[in-house]
Write an enzyme that holds these catalytic residues in place. Sequence first.
Site, PDB file in Angstrom:
ATOM      1  N   ASP A 163     -12.824   8.682   9.130  1.00 30.95           N
ATOM      2  CA  ASP A 163     -12.614   8.293   7.994  1.00 30.95           C
ATOM      3  C   ASP A 163     -12.837   6.836   7.610  1.00 30.95           C
ATOM      4  O   ASP A 163     -12.382   5.880   6.936  1.00 30.95           O
ATOM      5  CB  ASP A 163     -11.076   8.408   7.087  1.00 30.95           C
ATOM      6  CG  ASP A 163     -10.947   8.396   5.934  1.00 30.95           C
ATOM      7  OD1 ASP A 163     -11.990   8.633   5.103  1.00 30.95           O
ATOM      8  OD2 ASP A 163     -10.002   8.064   5.168  1.00 30.95           O
ATOM      9  N   SER A 185       3.550   7.837   2.621  1.00 32.33           N
ATOM     10  CA  SER A 185       3.988   6.647   3.306  1.00 32.33           C
ATOM     11  C   SER A 185       3.809   5.789   2.126  1.00 32.33           C
ATOM     12  O   SER A 185       3.256   5.871   1.238  1.00 32.33           O
ATOM     13  CB  SER A 185       2.940   6.344   4.591  1.00 32.33           C
ATOM     14  OG  SER A 185       1.626   6.292   3.894  1.00 32.33           O
ATOM     15  N   GLY A 235       0.853  -1.042  -0.029  1.00 32.90           N
ATOM     16  CA  GLY A 235       0.093   0.098  -0.013  1.00 32.90           C
ATOM     17  C   GLY A 235       0.740   1.018   0.062  1.00 32.90           C
ATOM     18  O   GLY A 235       1.774   1.197   0.147  1.00 32.90           O
TER      19      GLY A 235
END
Length: 313
Positions: free
Chosen positions: A172, A57, A52
Amino acid sequence: MAGQPSHMPHGGSPNHLCHVLGPAHPPDPQRHPNTLSFRCSLADFQIEKKIGRGQFSEVYKATCLLDRKTVALKKVQIFEMMDAKARQDCVKEIGLLKQLNHPNIIKYLDSFIEDNELNIVLELADAGDLSQMIKYFKKQKRLIPERTVWKYFVQLCSAVEHMHSRRVMHRDIKPANVFITATGIVKLGDLGLGRFFSSETTAAHSLVGTPYYMSPERIHENGYNFKSDIWSLGCLLYEMAALQSPFYGDKMNLFSLCQKIEQCDYPPLPGEHYSEKLRELVSMCIYPDPNHRPDIEYVHQVAKQMHVWTSST
């Protein structure tokens, strides 16, 4: 500390973050025989593959050489974030994860600074996420059975109830942040946007999160509280049943999307496939006035009842 930059962007320094995280030191397996040691280093991990990435990041699947456990290693370029708030959010994420201990929340294991990056070691949920499951059913042109909807939703509610009881709001909640293990256990992750609230205040004003799941009060930055997570839960429950967001269709037109959200303008769920209780809970959560939305205890209670009922029929 080796590898620290000689100068820093405004608003933060390695020394400040090291003070927050604690100094790195060699692992001591005797001190924590069954878990990762308190301060690891990159030398303690064998990185396998990238799984990911975000703006600042990257997340890797890795093996901890101390106990041979497979983990997720999140590498954050914290010193390249020019805005101090983004750096503070990363440190905040670590603080939130430390406070939370629940089987349906991604577990924090360790953190350390090395090679000018903040490294966060997390529990790995490696069987995909809810958004992938929704896409799979949509591609197959099949609806998700209601018993399956409640099986996952009740676990998610349990995670959110734990967060809210600790005065933590996720901010979120969406299918891509709901991970699923190979054994069907839900793991709520990506707490980087979460906000810790003291007992004195439950209002915040910054605009973060995913537009499709954002409540009216969040869009207008009028101040919001834990009921914004309830709105997002309603949107997620709807998406599991309809295989698309209730406000899908205006991704490129933010104004139109905001209008739909303000008016709670979304297509009804098919009554012939899903129970009245599911449709009722969706409408209660996706409600314009946050004061009239249920709290997480109520949503979780309904989810538990429906999970039991659908599992036995």
